[in-house]
Scaffold this motif. Structure first.
Motif, PDB file in Angstrom:
ATOM      1  N   CYS B  27     -56.080  49.589  45.536  1.00 50.50           N
ATOM      2  CA  CYS B  27     -55.489  50.520  44.571  1.00 50.50           C
ATOM      3  C   CYS B  27     -55.748  51.952  45.014  1.00 50.50           C
ATOM      4  N   THR B  28     -54.674  52.725  45.114  1.00 53.58           N
ATOM      5  CA  THR B  28     -54.830  54.139  45.460  1.00 53.58           C
ATOM      6  C   THR B  28     -54.207  55.023  44.381  1.00 53.58           C
ATOM      7  N   ASN B  29     -54.146  54.473  43.179  1.00 53.71           N
ATOM      8  CA  ASN B  29     -53.629  55.286  42.069  1.00 53.71           C
ATOM      9  C   ASN B  29     -54.600  56.427  41.767  1.00 53.71           C
ATOM     10  N   ARG B  30     -54.018  57.602  41.523  1.00 52.23           N
ATOM     11  CA  ARG B  30     -54.846  58.770  41.193  1.00 52.23           C
ATOM     12  C   ARG B  30     -54.430  59.345  39.848  1.00 52.23           C
ATOM     13  N   CYS B  40     -58.808  54.724  40.780  1.00 47.88           N
ATOM     14  CA  CYS B  40     -59.409  54.281  42.038  1.00 47.88           C
ATOM     15  C   CYS B  40     -59.419  55.400  43.079  1.00 47.88           C
ATOM     16  N   ALA B  41     -58.358  56.189  43.147  1.00 46.82           N
ATOM     17  CA  ALA B  41     -58.351  57.281  44.125  1.00 46.82           C
ATOM     18  C   ALA B  41     -59.435  58.295  43.787  1.00 46.82           C
ATOM     19  N   SER B  45     -60.947  55.625  46.794  1.00 47.97           N
ATOM     20  CA  SER B  45     -60.331  54.456  47.446  1.00 47.97           C
ATOM     21  C   SER B  45     -59.538  54.787  48.703  1.00 47.97           C
ATOM     22  N   GLU B  46     -59.009  56.010  48.799  1.00 42.66           N
ATOM     23  CA  GLU B  46     -58.123  56.288  49.941  1.00 42.66           C
ATOM     24  C   GLU B  46     -58.853  56.253  51.296  1.00 42.66           C
ATOM     25  N   ARG B  49     -59.602  52.647  52.087  1.00 45.15           N
ATOM     26  CA  ARG B  49     -58.423  51.928  52.594  1.00 45.15           C
ATOM     27  C   ARG B  49     -58.216  52.224  54.077  1.00 45.15           C
ATOM     28  N   ASP B  50     -58.319  53.489  54.441  1.00 45.67           N
ATOM     29  CA  ASP B  50     -58.129  53.856  55.858  1.00 45.67           C
ATOM     30  C   ASP B  50     -59.165  53.162  56.739  1.00 45.67           C
ATOM     31  N   SER B  68     -51.756  49.834  50.507  1.00 43.25           N
ATOM     32  CA  SER B  68     -52.015  50.594  49.292  1.00 43.25           C
ATOM     33  C   SER B  68     -51.211  49.966  48.160  1.00 43.25           C
ATOM     34  N   PRO B  79     -63.441  51.488  42.957  1.00 49.28           N
ATOM     35  CA  PRO B  79     -62.207  51.187  43.682  1.00 49.28           C
ATOM     36  C   PRO B  79     -61.964  49.683  43.837  1.00 49.28           C
TER      37      PRO B  79
END
Lengths: 127, 127
Positions: B27-30, B40-41, B45-46, B49-50, B68, B79
């Protein structure tokens, strides 16, 4: 009997119940116009995602979630949707396509063969 | 024998093989800072994820994809990551958490109990 089962099977049995019974991911990745591979957003996936969310809610399909996803890497066949846990992929281009997926696949647990991606739908250069 | 099987089973058997053996959604929702549920952002989380994408590639884990995703609606526990087809959810806060998920869950097909969300991890107001 239980002692004879493999460890992986026991792990699976001990997993929590599914949080969503149907988890649908709609690719909403957008590439610049003219990109060689195109992109699902450029092919219209965002309004289709919105429509799918609204229709699924109207239809009262239970523990279902429609999510946006980043690039699912089958861009050439988009707008692309993948449905888990079964891992079935669809290309949906119209609202009628979305209705058919929600009715036939989700509600009736069937398959929409005309919209389904198969193992033959391989992006160029990925084969 | 095949004639005795229910229709749903036949449909499932006729599904194409999985496109990805392991499909992980981060999840990369901000949400705006100070939002009641957080996001999560906002919880980092971003970059995780990377890191997960890069580590999975380094480890050569086969037909795996890290994507994502938009809001998975378990924000309070983020996250958040969900892994399909098994539908197991994790909370990952550090690179070490990501390494453990990739090693134990993906490579060894086990479970990382200390990071796993269960049916008890229900967002407030959703129970």
């Amino acid at each position: 009997m239980a002692d004879l089962e493999p460890a992986v099977s026991r792990e699976t049995e001990a997993d929590p119940p599914p949080w969503f019974d149907v988890h649908m991911f709609v690719c909403t990745n957008r590439r610049p116009d003219g990109h060689r591979r195109g992109s699902c957003a450029a092919r219209g996936s965002e309004p289709l995602r919105d429509y799918m969310k609204a229709r699924a809610k109207e239809m009262g399909l239970g523990r279902l979630r429609v999510n946006s996803a980043g690039c699912l890497d089958r861009c050439e066949f988009g707008p692309v949707i993948v449905i888990y846990p079964e891992g079935v992929w669809y290309r949906a281009e119209t609202r009628e396509d979305i209705d058919e997926i929600l009715t036939v696949h989700v509600r009736d647990k069937g398959r929409v063969r005309r919209l389904m991606l198969t193992e033959k739908d391989v992006p160029p250069g990925k084969g």
